[in-house]
Design a protein around this motif. Structure first.
Motif, PDB file in Angstrom:
ATOM      1  N   PRO A  97       1.473   4.718  -2.607  1.00  0.00           N
ATOM      2  CA  PRO A  97       2.484   4.721  -1.535  1.00  0.00           C
ATOM      3  C   PRO A  97       3.447   5.884  -1.711  1.00  0.00           C
ATOM      4  O   PRO A  97       4.036   6.057  -2.769  1.00  0.00           O
ATOM      5  CB  PRO A  97       3.186   3.370  -1.720  1.00  0.00           C
ATOM      6  N   GLN A 112       1.224   4.763   3.390  1.00  0.00           N
ATOM      7  CA  GLN A 112       0.215   4.642   2.360  1.00  0.00           C
ATOM      8  C   GLN A 112      -1.143   4.600   3.048  1.00  0.00           C
ATOM      9  O   GLN A 112      -1.331   3.857   4.013  1.00  0.00           O
ATOM     10  CB  GLN A 112       0.438   3.377   1.531  1.00  0.00           C
ATOM     11  N   ASP A 115      -4.154   0.212   0.950  1.00  0.00           N
ATOM     12  CA  ASP A 115      -3.508  -0.696   0.011  1.00  0.00           C
ATOM     13  C   ASP A 115      -4.445  -1.869  -0.300  1.00  0.00           C
ATOM     14  O   ASP A 115      -4.229  -2.995   0.153  1.00  0.00           O
ATOM     15  CB  ASP A 115      -2.190  -1.219   0.586  1.00  0.00           C
TER      16      ASP A 115
END
Length: 452
Positions: A97, A112, A115
Motif C-alpha cells: 500500500p 494499493q 491486497d
C-alpha cells in the motif's frame, strides 16, 4: 464490475508503476550524487537541473545500444533471464500500500494494486523467483565467470531468504495477519498518548519487533546484493558477476531490477515496521487530499531507508564471502528462530492473560532498551572518533592539559601545608618522568607510524 471499477483498477495500477519506475530513475541519480559528495567528487551535473536527467539519458543509451551476444550462449534462456529479473521486481510491489483511501462515486478506492489474503507471502514468492533470473543468466552465458557469479549469488540469496522469512514470520505472528493492509492498520493505532501535549505515539513494529527489523533489513541488503554484500558482482574476482556477457537492453534490465530491489525492500520495510502510509491526517480521512497525504508519508519514510542503502555503499567495504555466509547461517538464522519462538510466547501470553496493554507496554520498553543497547557501541565509537579528530587537530592540547594538571597538584600540596620546595620538586620529578616516557615512545615508534 462496471467501467468505473475498471478505470479505478487501471488508474491505481498505472500510478503504482509510475511511482516505482520514476522513483527508481530518481534513486539512481540521487545515489550517484550522494556518493559523489561522500567521496569529494562532483557527480552528474550536466544534463538537466543538478544532472537529474542523467538517468534518463543512460537508460535511453543502453536500450538503443547494440546488443552483442556471445556465440555459445543458450539463446532462449539468455534472453528470458533479464526479463524474469525485471518482471519479478515490478510484481513485488503489487501488494504494497502506497497511500490512503478515498471515496469515488460511493466506492472506496485504496491506493494499493492488490491486497490478497496471502499478503507478504507474495513478497517471499517473488523474492524466490528472482533467484531464477540471476542463475539462468549466468548459466546461459556459456562462460565460467558468469556461472561462478550466478552460483555465488544464488547461494547468497537463498541463505538470506531464510533469515528474512523469519523476520517476516515474527511480524505475522505479532500482528495476526498476512495482509499488508491489516499490518498497516495495526500500526496506525496509538500505543501511547502523551497527557501533556495530547500527542499519540503510533504502534510501529520497529520498537517491539526491533530484532525482526534487524533480521529483515540486514537480509534485505543481502537480497538486493548491495554493499557490503555485493559479492555476486565482485569485479576483482568475477569480472562483473552473472551479467558479464550481457550488454545493451538486457544489461539495462538487470541493472533496473537491482536498483528496483532497493526501492522495493525499502518500501516493504516501511510497510512492516513504520506503518506504511499511515500518519496524522488532520481530519482529512476518506478524502482525496488525505490519500495524497498518505502517499507523502509513505515516500518520506521510504526515502530514509533508500538513503541508508546509499550510505552503506559509500562507507562500508565489501565483506569476505565466508564471513558473509557465516553471518547468514550462524548469526541471523539462529537469532531468527529464537525470536520467532519469543514472539509466539508473547502473543500466547497476551491472549491468555487477558491484558494486552501490559504486554504491549512491556514489549515497548524491551524494544527501547534493545535499541539503546544496539546504538550504544555506535555512539561510543562516534565519541572516540571525535576525540581522535580533536587530538589530531590540536596535538599540543594533551601536553597543555598535563601541565595544567601538574600546576593544580602543586597548588593542592601547598594548601595542605606541604613545603613549597617539596611540592615543586615533586611536580618537577613527575614532569621529567613524563618527558622521558615520551622520548622513549618516540624512539620505539616505527617509520610507518610516523605521520609526515
Amino acid at each position: 464490475m462496471d467501467w468505473i471499477d475498471a478505470l479505478i483498477i487501471v488508474g491505481r495500477t498505472v500510478v503504482a508503476f509510475g511511482i516505482w519506475l520514476i522513483g527508481t530513475a530518481i534513486m539512481i541519480w540521487a545515489e550517484r550524487r550522494i556518493v559523489s559528495k561522500m567521496q569529494s567528487r562532483i557527480g552528474p551535473n550536466r544534463l538537466g537541473p543538478f544532472g537529474i536527467l542523467q538517468s534518463l539519458a543512460d537508460g535511453a543509451k543502453l536500450f538503443f545500444k547494440e546488443d552483442i551476444s556471445p556465440s555459445n550462449v543458450d539463446r532462449w534462456v539468455y534472453g528470458i533471464a533479464p526479463i524474469v529479473s525485471a518482471t519479478v521486481g515490478l510484481l513485488t510491489m503489487a501488494v504494497i500500500p502506497y497511500g490512503g483511501s478515498f471515496e469515488v462515486s460511493g466506492r472506496t478506492v485504496d491506493l494499493q494494486v492488490w491486497d490478497p489474503d496471502i499478503g507478504m507471502l507474495w513478497v517471499l514468492a517473488m523474492s524466490s523467483l528472482g533467484v531464477y533470473g540471476i542463475v539462468l543468466g549466468g548459466w546461459s552465458s556459456g562462460s565460467k565467470y558468469p556461472l561462478l557469479g550466478s552460483v555465488r549469488s544464488g547461494a547468497q540469496m537463498i541463505s538470506y531468504e531464510l533469515a528474512m522469512s523469519l523476520g517476516l514470520g515474527a511480524i505475522f505472528i505479532y500482528t495476526g495477519s498476512l495482509r499488508t493492509s491489516d499490518i498497516v492498520a495495526a500500526q496506525a493505532e496509538p500505543i501511547l498518548t502523551l497527557p501533556v501535549l495530547g500527542w499519540a505515539l503510533p504502534a510501529w513494529n520497529i520498537i517491539p519487533q526491533f530484532v525482526a527489523f534487524v533480521l529483515f533489513f540486514g537480509s534485505a541488503i543481502a537480497e538486493a546484493q548491495r554493499p557490503p554484500f555485493d559479492l555476486p558482482e565482485a569485479e576483482g574476482e568475477l569480472v562483473a558477476g552473472f551479467h558479464t556477457e550481457y550488454s545493451g537492453a538486457k544489461f539495462a534490465m538487470f541493472m533496473l531490477s537491482e536498483f528496483m530491489a532497493v526501492l522495493t525492500m525499502s518500501a516493504i520495510t516501511v510497510t512492516l515496521f513504520l506503518g506504511g502510509p499511515a500518519g496524522p491526517l488532520f481530519g482529512l480521512e476518506g478524502t482525496f487530499v488525505g490519500a495524497l497525504l498518505g502517499v507523502g508519508y509513505f515516500l518520506l519514510k521510504t526515502i530514509v531507508f533508500i538513503f541508508v542503502f546509499v550510505w552503506l555503499r559509500g562507507t562500508l567495504p565489501r565483506m569476505r564471502y565466508d564471513r558473509l555466509m557465516d553471518l547468514g547461517w550462524r548469526v541471523l538464522l539462529p537469532l531468527g528462530l529464537l525470536w520467532v519462538l519469543v514472539t509466539g510466547a508473547i502473543v500466547v501470553a497476551r491472549q491468555s492473560l487477558g491484558s494486552p496493554d501490559i504486554i504491549r507496554y512491556a514489549m515497548l520498553a524491551f524494544g527501547v532498551v534493545l535499541i539503546g543497547v544496539f546504538l550504544a557501541p555506535l555512539l561510543s565509537r562516534l565519541s572516540d572518533a571525535e576525540s581522535a579528530d580533536d587530538r589530531e587537530a590540536h596535538p599540543d592540547r594533551g601536553d597543555l592539559d598535563s601541565e595544567a594538571a601538574l600546576d593544580v597538584r602543586a597548588d593542592r600540596m601547598r594548601d595542605q601545608d606541604v613545603s613549597p620546595d617539596v611540592a615543586v620538586a615533586s611536580v618537577d620529578a613527575e614532569r621529567v618522568e613524563r618527558a622521558e616516557l615520551a622520548r622513549q615512545a618516540a624512539r620505539d615508534r616505527t617509520p610507518d607510524q610516523v605521520v609526515l
